[in-house]
Design a protein around this motif. Structure first.
Motif, PDB file in Angstrom:
ATOM      1  N   ASP B  45     -48.019 -28.248  26.668  1.00 43.90           N
ATOM      2  CA  ASP B  45     -47.239 -29.248  27.328  1.00 43.90           C
ATOM      3  C   ASP B  45     -47.344 -29.443  28.804  1.00 43.90           C
ATOM      4  O   ASP B  45     -47.481 -30.647  29.230  1.00 43.90           O
ATOM      5  CB  ASP B  45     -45.549 -29.199  26.954  1.00 43.90           C
ATOM      6  N   ALA B  46     -47.684 -28.522  29.541  1.00 42.99           N
ATOM      7  CA  ALA B  46     -47.388 -28.465  30.913  1.00 42.99           C
ATOM      8  C   ALA B  46     -48.636 -28.996  31.313  1.00 42.99           C
ATOM      9  O   ALA B  46     -48.734 -29.769  32.340  1.00 42.99           O
ATOM     10  CB  ALA B  46     -47.494 -26.981  31.578  1.00 42.99           C
ATOM     11  N   HIS B  47     -49.773 -28.846  30.680  1.00 43.73           N
ATOM     12  CA  HIS B  47     -51.053 -29.446  31.233  1.00 43.73           C
ATOM     13  C   HIS B  47     -51.122 -30.943  30.855  1.00 43.73           C
ATOM     14  O   HIS B  47     -51.558 -31.736  31.668  1.00 43.73           O
ATOM     15  CB  HIS B  47     -52.267 -28.735  30.645  1.00 43.73           C
ATOM     16  N   THR B  52     -50.940 -36.584  32.812  1.00 43.20           N
ATOM     17  CA  THR B  52     -50.221 -37.800  32.744  1.00 43.20           C
ATOM     18  C   THR B  52     -49.847 -38.328  34.263  1.00 43.20           C
ATOM     19  O   THR B  52     -50.000 -39.462  34.364  1.00 43.20           O
ATOM     20  CB  THR B  52     -49.251 -37.837  31.752  1.00 43.20           C
ATOM     21  N   GLN B  53     -49.270 -37.217  34.772  1.00 40.89           N
ATOM     22  CA  GLN B  53     -48.637 -37.603  36.057  1.00 40.89           C
ATOM     23  C   GLN B  53     -49.966 -38.129  37.234  1.00 40.89           C
ATOM     24  O   GLN B  53     -49.781 -39.210  37.698  1.00 40.89           O
ATOM     25  CB  GLN B  53     -47.999 -36.448  36.696  1.00 40.89           C
ATOM     26  N   GLN B  54     -50.996 -37.071  36.848  1.00 33.78           N
ATOM     27  CA  GLN B  54     -52.015 -37.429  37.783  1.00 33.78           C
ATOM     28  C   GLN B  54     -52.945 -38.701  37.487  1.00 33.78           C
ATOM     29  O   GLN B  54     -53.080 -39.640  38.250  1.00 33.78           O
ATOM     30  CB  GLN B  54     -52.947 -36.259  37.650  1.00 33.78           C
ATOM     31  N   ALA B  60     -42.855 -39.133  35.047  1.00 33.64           N
ATOM     32  CA  ALA B  60     -42.180 -38.249  34.353  1.00 33.64           C
ATOM     33  C   ALA B  60     -41.792 -36.940  35.053  1.00 33.64           C
ATOM     34  O   ALA B  60     -42.748 -36.662  35.709  1.00 33.64           O
ATOM     35  CB  ALA B  60     -42.862 -37.851  32.945  1.00 33.64           C
ATOM     36  N   HIS B  61     -40.634 -36.352  34.766  1.00 33.66           N
ATOM     37  CA  HIS B  61     -40.342 -35.231  35.646  1.00 33.66           C
ATOM     38  C   HIS B  61     -40.766 -34.064  34.513  1.00 33.66           C
ATOM     39  O   HIS B  61     -41.186 -32.753  35.110  1.00 33.66           O
ATOM     40  CB  HIS B  61     -39.035 -34.909  36.062  1.00 33.66           C
ATOM     41  N   GLN B  62     -40.484 -34.128  33.423  1.00 38.41           N
ATOM     42  CA  GLN B  62     -40.899 -33.116  32.319  1.00 38.41           C
ATOM     43  C   GLN B  62     -41.040 -33.621  31.018  1.00 38.41           C
ATOM     44  O   GLN B  62     -41.288 -34.849  30.673  1.00 38.41           O
ATOM     45  CB  GLN B  62     -39.141 -32.666  32.003  1.00 38.41           C
ATOM     46  N   GLU B 201     -46.488 -27.150  22.457  1.00 38.13           N
ATOM     47  CA  GLU B 201     -44.978 -26.899  22.182  1.00 38.13           C
ATOM     48  C   GLU B 201     -44.246 -27.841  21.460  1.00 38.13           C
ATOM     49  O   GLU B 201     -43.550 -27.866  20.603  1.00 38.13           O
ATOM     50  CB  GLU B 201     -44.272 -26.472  23.359  1.00 38.13           C
ATOM     51  N   THR B 202     -44.461 -29.237  22.155  1.00 37.96           N
ATOM     52  CA  THR B 202     -43.628 -30.326  21.578  1.00 37.96           C
ATOM     53  C   THR B 202     -44.295 -31.315  20.457  1.00 37.96           C
ATOM     54  O   THR B 202     -43.656 -31.600  19.542  1.00 37.96           O
ATOM     55  CB  THR B 202     -43.251 -31.240  22.878  1.00 37.96           C
ATOM     56  N   ILE B 203     -45.613 -31.205  20.482  1.00 38.15           N
ATOM     57  CA  ILE B 203     -46.408 -32.318  19.707  1.00 38.15           C
ATOM     58  C   ILE B 203     -47.189 -31.451  18.595  1.00 38.15           C
ATOM     59  O   ILE B 203     -47.865 -30.395  18.854  1.00 38.15           O
ATOM     60  CB  ILE B 203     -47.601 -33.071  20.400  1.00 38.15           C
ATOM     61  N   PRO B 204     -46.732 -31.784  17.383  1.00 35.84           N
ATOM     62  CA  PRO B 204     -47.205 -31.113  16.297  1.00 35.84           C
ATOM     63  C   PRO B 204     -48.589 -31.353  16.157  1.00 35.84           C
ATOM     64  O   PRO B 204     -48.988 -32.540  16.306  1.00 35.84           O
ATOM     65  CB  PRO B 204     -46.479 -31.256  15.192  1.00 35.84           C
TER      66      PRO B 204
END
Lengths: 430, 430
Positions: B45-47, B52-54, B60-62, B201-204
């Motif tokens: 998720d973090a990457h 996506t921000q970049q 999005a913040h999280q 973690e979030t996306i299956p």
């Protein structure tokens, strides 16, 4: 043999690690293969001949020495030992019968507005079948790749098979004769894939390439994907045997070994809720290994990637099987059919105690080219459908088009595709 | 617009050059994409959030800010202008009806020996649909990708769509609601493909990824092929219009332009045996271009890759069409059905004078995701069959296995696969 239980601590992690098999993308291999493809595109026959002389030590002097005549295929077939000849014929007939049932036909219907919609199904014009040379040169693979193409109605089936030192397995040629292969070239490796994909002076370019090969062949198929169609890139062979109730442990053990003998990275997993049966199968595997010619390979395969897994019940086994998505699945129990209905992912399901996986490899009828490494989650056995393709058919009537054209006009405007909208508008305002 | 005749000197070479379109494999692109995939696999998720921000300048913040709720999709649908809402609904219904006719069912039979053979058909568990963001964010693409998956019975359909600066086309969300998409993430690029293929973690992790995208998306899809299934890697859009007899040149010209407006490398070819019609269409194209919002794109497309081709007769046109294997083919003549029977390769065939290609893009019913760049030689429109897969079924009876086991035994010995032979032998000597 590795023994696991679903009650082990960390079972899920251990089991996931056991299943993991990732082919490494070797950048050097890709560069080599890209260079071979570029050279074959540039120099055609001459480069294929040169590499065949170099890599396969083939005694050919000119490119035409690399093509086999139909007469030589027929002769190979006619010279077979009668028992082998009959077996090959029976296998071909059964494979042909099963695949004929797979053949797809087009269809069409007229909608309520009076528009005709449908799907046309046509065979591919020309396909290439890659058959590995040397030890892994299997006549059964020739039947399994060529017969679906033949049943589909492919106009020209071209087979390539490397002949190291100019030597070929006559049974492979006999199988090519039986399966209706149109042309055979004794070439292999990335150069054969490149020649099939792009064509040379002698070899016409094909529309799709199927069949297994070494890592050069796999890398070349991946590289030409898009220029031509390809089948799946095959991983190591796998079997998962589930058994419960009365079973012959010797039979089950041999079924497990029939995958393990293929390859040191092949995967054989045996699952049962019956601990005593697990013991008996483990013991029978050890006993069989004493007498098996390929015991060294099988032993390494089992040590690397094999497991005997104790489950609490049948449902737990179903869940593991759906997680594995095995290439070959044997369900050896009275309720095999009922259990098969719970299986969502498997290449082929062998049901009951009289259906060893080995008969599927040769003569049951279904294809033995099956999705490996869990790809049964999204792909299918090789089939007639791999040698057919579809075209959509749309024919609107003068009245029937009006509603559709109005709708298309509105939606095209939303997508800022003005020519689309105007093209539709002409028809609903006509 | 380029004017060719089959009687031109070197016509075949000129025509072949016109069709040639090779995507260059940019090694730097591949390195970038491989790195993104590796980083998403490692950091999850973090990457994905970081990129996506970049790249998309998404506020999005999280990570959870990147998932859209079902309620927001429904709201987007309900807030549509009624005319657009109705058009989208009609399109969805017609696409669903056509694709329902495509759904495949399993089958089985009992052979003369008493063995049961068959094919089981199951839907994929989970698929990912890539929808481009920005200008090329088309609601019709959402319907065309998601509805076949829904008809197949896919358990979970996950859509990804980049939202540059956090902005999304509400019509895309409305289409996702209509098509039964289960989860939507506003991510894109190679990072979205990597997340779908390997999970975070979030996306299956999904089993197959379909849908068009830019060159990063295409390279990422090619890289994850094998880990998951993918649809074809799409090239530029194409139309080939054949017309003879009474025709409205203005309509035909707009049909040609409806592809040309897509992309400067799109290909629009018009073929006729009627020189006067070629003149009239050329003139109408020029006239239309004066008023078309996307005239610049269309003009460049036509200059780059378009052509008006004079043929001697219909048969010559059939041969050219089979050579091109066009994505979209319009046959504008009285005998369109008869002519279509001679077409071996095309993504979709639009027959008669009232069937503009544009209605196929939106609402005729058949899929608008079609094989491009000549790949109709070996591939098919996206369909329900892309979201289903097959498992072979084999169940031998105690008597029925004997003939098969004997045959497998003989052939396995020829292939030096001793465990296979013994596994079969147990059953025919039992």
């Amino acid at each position: 043999m590795r023994r696991l239980s679903t009650e082990d601590q960390n079972f899920q992690q251990t089991f996931a690690d056991l299943l993991a098999f990732e082919t490494v993308n070797d950048p050097e291999l890709l560069v080599t293969v890209d260079q071979i493809i570029a050279d074959v595109r540039r120099h055609g026959d001459a480069h294929v001949l040169k590499l065949t002389q170099q890599f396969d030590r083939h005694p050919a002097h000119q490119f035409s020495d690399l093509e086999l005549s139909q007469a030589s295929l027929k002769q190979a077939f006619e010279q077979l030992d009668p028992e082998v000849k009959n077996a090959l014929q029976l296998a071909a007939e059964r494979i042909r019968a099963f695949h004929t049932a797979q053949k797809q036909e087009g269809w069409q219907y007229v909608d309520a507005l009076g528009n005709t919609l449908g799907q046309k199904v046509t065979p591919l014009d020309r396909v290439g079948i890659y058959v590995p040379g040397g030890l892994a040169s299997y006549p059964s693979s020739v039947l399994m790749n060529a017969i679906p193409a033949q049943v589909a109605g492919v106009t020209e089936i071209i087979m390539v098979v490397p002949a190291p030192n100019g030597v070929l397995n006559p049974l492979v040629l006999a199988a090519a004769h039986l399966a209706g292969v149109h042309r055979v070239f004794t070439i292999g490796g990335a150069q054969a894939v490149a020649a099939l994909a792009y064509g040379t002076e002698t070899i016409p370019s094909v529309d799709k390439i199927t069949g297994p090969g070494n890592r050069f062949v796999a890398a070349a198929k991946r590289a030409v994907f898009g220029q031509v169609g390809i089948d799946m890139i095959a991983g190591p062979s796998e079997i998962l045997v589930y058994a419960e109730g009365a079973n012959n442990a010797e039979w089950l053990a041999m079924d497990v070994l029939s995958q393990a003998e293929h390859d040191t990275v092949a995967q054989a997993i045996f699952i049962s809720p019956d601990a005593a049966l697990l013991d008996a199968v483990a013991e029978a595997i050890e006993a069989h290994l004493q007498a098996l010619p390929k015991a060294d390979i099988a032993r390494e395969s089992i040590a690397n990637r094999g497991a005997l897994v104790l489950v609490k019940n049948r449902q737990e086994a179903v869940d593991l099987i759906n997680q594995v998505a095995p290439e070959h699945l044997e369900l050896c129990l009275d309720e095999a059919v009922a259990m098969s209905e719970q299986i969502r992912h498997a290449g082929a399901i062998f049901m009951g105690r009289y259906t060893p996986e080995a008969i599927g490899d040769y003569c049951a009828g279904p294809n033995h080219v099956l999705p490996t490494s869990g790809t049964a989650r999204f792909s299918s056995p090789l089939g007639v459908y791999d040698f057919q393709k579809r075209s959509s058919l749309i024919m609107c009537s003068e009245q029937g088009v009006k509603t559709l054209a109005k709708t298309a006009d509105i939606l095209a405007q939303q997508e800022n595709l003005d020519a689309h909208a105007r093209s539709a508008r002409y028809r609903h305002q006509a």
